[in-house]
Design a protein around this motif. Structure first.
Motif, PDB file in Angstrom:
ATOM      1  N   ASP A   7       0.685  -1.299  -0.032  1.00 43.85           N
ATOM      2  CA  ASP A   7       0.023   0.194   0.126  1.00 43.85           C
ATOM      3  C   ASP A   7       0.794   1.200   0.125  1.00 43.85           C
ATOM      4  OD1 ASP A   7      -2.409  -1.331  -0.232  1.00 43.85           O
ATOM      5  OD2 ASP A   7      -2.418  -1.748   2.246  1.00 43.85           O
ATOM      6  N   ILE A   8       1.836   1.219   0.623  1.00 51.57           N
ATOM      7  CA  ILE A   8       2.933   2.251   0.852  1.00 51.57           C
ATOM      8  C   ILE A   8       4.154   2.176   0.169  1.00 51.57           C
ATOM      9  CG2 ILE A   8       4.213   3.577   2.476  1.00 51.57           C
ATOM     10  CD1 ILE A   8       1.439   4.314   2.786  1.00 51.57           C
ATOM     11  N   SER A   9       4.866   3.173  -0.524  1.00 52.55           N
ATOM     12  CA  SER A   9       6.027   2.955  -0.931  1.00 52.55           C
ATOM     13  C   SER A   9       7.136   3.135  -0.242  1.00 52.55           C
ATOM     14  CB  SER A   9       6.185   4.139  -2.299  1.00 52.55           C
ATOM     15  OG  SER A   9       5.278   3.907  -3.187  1.00 52.55           O
ATOM     16  N   VAL A  10       8.306   2.279  -0.219  1.00 50.02           N
ATOM     17  CA  VAL A  10       9.437   2.244   0.612  1.00 50.02           C
ATOM     18  C   VAL A  10      10.526   2.596   0.107  1.00 50.02           C
ATOM     19  CG1 VAL A  10      10.353   0.871   2.350  1.00 50.02           C
ATOM     20  CG2 VAL A  10       7.944   0.527   1.879  1.00 50.02           C
ATOM     21  N   PHE A  11      11.362   3.513   0.696  1.00 46.49           N
ATOM     22  CA  PHE A  11      12.803   3.907   0.452  1.00 46.49           C
ATOM     23  C   PHE A  11      13.584   3.034   1.200  1.00 46.49           C
ATOM     24  CE2 PHE A  11      16.658   6.100   0.994  1.00 46.49           C
ATOM     25  CZ  PHE A  11      17.259   6.483  -0.604  1.00 46.49           C
ATOM     26  N   CYS A  12      14.305   2.067   0.565  1.00 45.10           N
ATOM     27  CA  CYS A  12      14.876   1.041   1.273  1.00 45.10           C
ATOM     28  C   CYS A  12      16.473   1.233   1.671  1.00 45.10           C
ATOM     29  CB  CYS A  12      14.951  -0.343   0.432  1.00 45.10           C
ATOM     30  SG  CYS A  12      13.215  -0.695  -0.047  1.00 45.10           S
ATOM     31  N   LYS A  13      17.048   2.327   1.392  1.00 37.13           N
ATOM     32  CA  LYS A  13      18.463   2.519   1.647  1.00 37.13           C
ATOM     33  C   LYS A  13      18.546   3.248   2.881  1.00 37.13           C
ATOM     34  CE  LYS A  13      19.265   0.108  -1.846  1.00 37.13           C
ATOM     35  NZ  LYS A  13      19.759  -1.405  -1.391  1.00 37.13           N
ATOM     36  N   GLY A  14      17.767   3.535   3.901  1.00 37.45           N
ATOM     37  CA  GLY A  14      17.999   4.069   5.134  1.00 37.45           C
ATOM     38  C   GLY A  14      17.762   5.231   5.323  1.00 37.45           C
ATOM     39  N   ALA A  15      17.500   5.876   6.470  1.00 37.29           N
ATOM     40  CA  ALA A  15      17.126   7.342   6.753  1.00 37.29           C
ATOM     41  C   ALA A  15      18.265   8.300   6.580  1.00 37.29           C
ATOM     42  CB  ALA A  15      16.949   7.626   8.449  1.00 37.29           C
ATOM     43  N   GLY A  16      19.638   7.872   6.580  1.00 33.98           N
ATOM     44  CA  GLY A  16      20.753   8.685   6.277  1.00 33.98           C
ATOM     45  C   GLY A  16      20.795   9.283   4.635  1.00 33.98           C
ATOM     46  N   LEU A  17      20.664   8.155   3.814  1.00 32.24           N
ATOM     47  CA  LEU A  17      20.644   8.653   2.680  1.00 32.24           C
ATOM     48  C   LEU A  17      19.474   9.437   2.158  1.00 32.24           C
ATOM     49  CD1 LEU A  17      22.340   8.198  -0.031  1.00 32.24           C
ATOM     50  CD2 LEU A  17      21.182   6.008  -0.464  1.00 32.24           C
ATOM     51  N   PHE A  18      18.268   8.949   2.789  1.00 32.62           N
ATOM     52  CA  PHE A  18      17.033   9.667   2.441  1.00 32.62           C
ATOM     53  C   PHE A  18      17.231  10.840   2.731  1.00 32.62           C
ATOM     54  CE2 PHE A  18      12.681  11.013   3.373  1.00 32.62           C
ATOM     55  CZ  PHE A  18      12.070  10.514   2.177  1.00 32.62           C
ATOM     56  N   GLN A  19      17.862  11.192   3.828  1.00 31.73           N
ATOM     57  CA  GLN A  19      18.055  12.652   4.390  1.00 31.73           C
ATOM     58  C   GLN A  19      18.865  13.593   3.303  1.00 31.73           C
ATOM     59  OE1 GLN A  19      16.568  14.452   6.640  1.00 31.73           O
ATOM     60  NE2 GLN A  19      15.601  12.933   7.932  1.00 31.73           N
ATOM     61  N   GLU A  20      19.956  12.895   2.782  1.00 35.64           N
ATOM     62  CA  GLU A  20      20.805  13.383   1.918  1.00 35.64           C
ATOM     63  C   GLU A  20      20.024  13.635   0.635  1.00 35.64           C
ATOM     64  OE1 GLU A  20      24.048  14.511   1.587  1.00 35.64           O
ATOM     65  OE2 GLU A  20      23.727  14.345   3.807  1.00 35.64           O
ATOM     66  N   LEU A  85       7.799   0.775  -5.119  1.00 38.59           N
ATOM     67  CA  LEU A  85       6.574   1.536  -5.308  1.00 38.59           C
ATOM     68  C   LEU A  85       5.473   0.492  -4.822  1.00 38.59           C
ATOM     69  CD1 LEU A  85       7.574   2.802  -8.917  1.00 38.59           C
ATOM     70  CD2 LEU A  85       7.604   4.004  -6.543  1.00 38.59           C
ATOM     71  N   GLY A  86       4.616   1.208  -4.242  1.00 37.38           N
ATOM     72  CA  GLY A  86       3.425   0.287  -3.918  1.00 37.38           C
ATOM     73  C   GLY A  86       2.265   0.432  -4.965  1.00 37.38           C
ATOM     74  N   ILE A  87       1.598  -0.474  -5.141  1.00 36.69           N
ATOM     75  CA  ILE A  87       0.821  -0.617  -6.395  1.00 36.69           C
ATOM     76  C   ILE A  87      -0.354   0.420  -6.247  1.00 36.69           C
ATOM     77  CG2 ILE A  87      -0.890  -2.215  -5.320  1.00 36.69           C
ATOM     78  CD1 ILE A  87       0.425  -2.270  -8.922  1.00 36.69           C
ATOM     79  N   THR A  88      -0.593   0.883  -4.992  1.00 32.86           N
ATOM     80  CA  THR A  88      -1.741   1.978  -4.833  1.00 32.86           C
ATOM     81  C   THR A  88      -1.537   3.207  -5.854  1.00 32.86           C
ATOM     82  OG1 THR A  88      -1.053   2.534  -2.578  1.00 32.86           O
ATOM     83  CG2 THR A  88      -2.616   1.028  -2.657  1.00 32.86           C
ATOM     84  N   MET A  89      -0.358   3.600  -6.081  1.00 33.80           N
ATOM     85  CA  MET A  89       0.304   4.590  -7.037  1.00 33.80           C
ATOM     86  C   MET A  89      -0.531   4.493  -8.195  1.00 33.80           C
ATOM     87  SD  MET A  89       4.176   5.102  -6.392  1.00 33.80           S
ATOM     88  CE  MET A  89       4.171   6.476  -7.521  1.00 33.80           C
ATOM     89  N   PHE A  90      -0.877   3.434  -8.669  1.00 35.05           N
ATOM     90  CA  PHE A  90      -1.266   3.085  -9.974  1.00 35.05           C
ATOM     91  C   PHE A  90      -2.991   2.905  -9.930  1.00 35.05           C
ATOM     92  CE2 PHE A  90       3.220   1.936  -9.891  1.00 35.05           C
ATOM     93  CZ  PHE A  90       3.534   3.167 -10.783  1.00 35.05           C
ATOM     94  N   MET A  91      -3.702   3.074  -8.929  1.00 32.80           N
ATOM     95  CA  MET A  91      -5.131   2.908  -8.831  1.00 32.80           C
ATOM     96  C   MET A  91      -5.648   3.892  -9.920  1.00 32.80           C
ATOM     97  SD  MET A  91      -6.020   3.198  -4.851  1.00 32.80           S
ATOM     98  CE  MET A  91      -6.723   1.713  -4.113  1.00 32.80           C
ATOM     99  N   LYS A  92      -6.852   3.595 -10.338  1.00 34.58           N
ATOM    100  CA  LYS A  92      -7.363   4.346 -11.602  1.00 34.58           C
ATOM    101  C   LYS A  92      -6.400   4.576 -12.746  1.00 34.58           C
ATOM    102  CE  LYS A  92     -10.054   6.010  -8.502  1.00 34.58           C
ATOM    103  NZ  LYS A  92     -11.565   5.725  -8.505  1.00 34.58           N
ATOM    104  N   MET A  93      -5.565   3.487 -12.963  1.00 40.08           N
ATOM    105  CA  MET A  93      -4.811   3.582 -14.331  1.00 40.08           C
ATOM    106  C   MET A  93      -4.664   2.191 -14.503  1.00 40.08           C
ATOM    107  SD  MET A  93      -1.702   5.702 -12.719  1.00 40.08           S
ATOM    108  CE  MET A  93      -1.857   7.094 -11.434  1.00 40.08           C
TER     109      MET A  93
END
Length: 132
Positions: A7-20, A85-93
């Motif tokens: 349902d939710i997309s996930v950034f998998c490389k950790g908080a430090g890289l996400f913050q960058e 990427l969670g599949i819910t991103m593509f509802m209505k498509m």
């Protein structure tokens, strides 16, 4: 990577890289603490981040814009991608995954370019609605 059960997309490389990654971006804020599951282990507490405007595009310049996109951030070093990427991103498509080629391709047909993200059940399960 596309996850048809997420349902939710996930950034998998950790908080430090996400913050960058988000440094200097406008409209990206912490949304709320979230219990993330689905990786074959016990649920983990993580942070959901909200993107005021999230642009999903290809190399040809085709794009879909999401207002209010949520993304969980976690450290999953054994996952071979940065973002699921969670599949819910593509509802209505209409979408199709071509798995016959050496590389897998995601094809998307969308009648609109702009979508909003809403939430069922106390803001934990997203749904997509057209904004155009």
């Amino acid at each position: 990577m596309l996850d048809t059960g997420a349902d939710i997309s996930v950034f998998c490389k950790g908080a430090g890289l996400f913050q960058e990654f988000i440094k200097g971006m406008d409209g990206v804020t912490e949304f709320k603490k979230f219990s993330l599951g689905g990786f074959g282990v016990a649920r983990e507490n993580t942070m959901l981040w909200r993107f005021q405007c999230f642009n999903f595009s290809d190399k040809s310049g085709n794009s879909i814009n999401y207002t209010g996109m949520l993304m969980a951030v976690s450290s999953k070093p054994n996952i071979p991608c940065d973002l699921i990427l969670g599949i819910t991103m593509f509802m209505k498509m209409r979408y199709m995954v071509d798995a016959l080629s050496k590389k897998q391709f995601l094809y998307i047909e969308s009648e609109k370019r702009n979508y909003g993200v809403g939430f069922y059940r106390n803001k934990e399960v997203p749904y997509i609605f057209a904004k155009d």
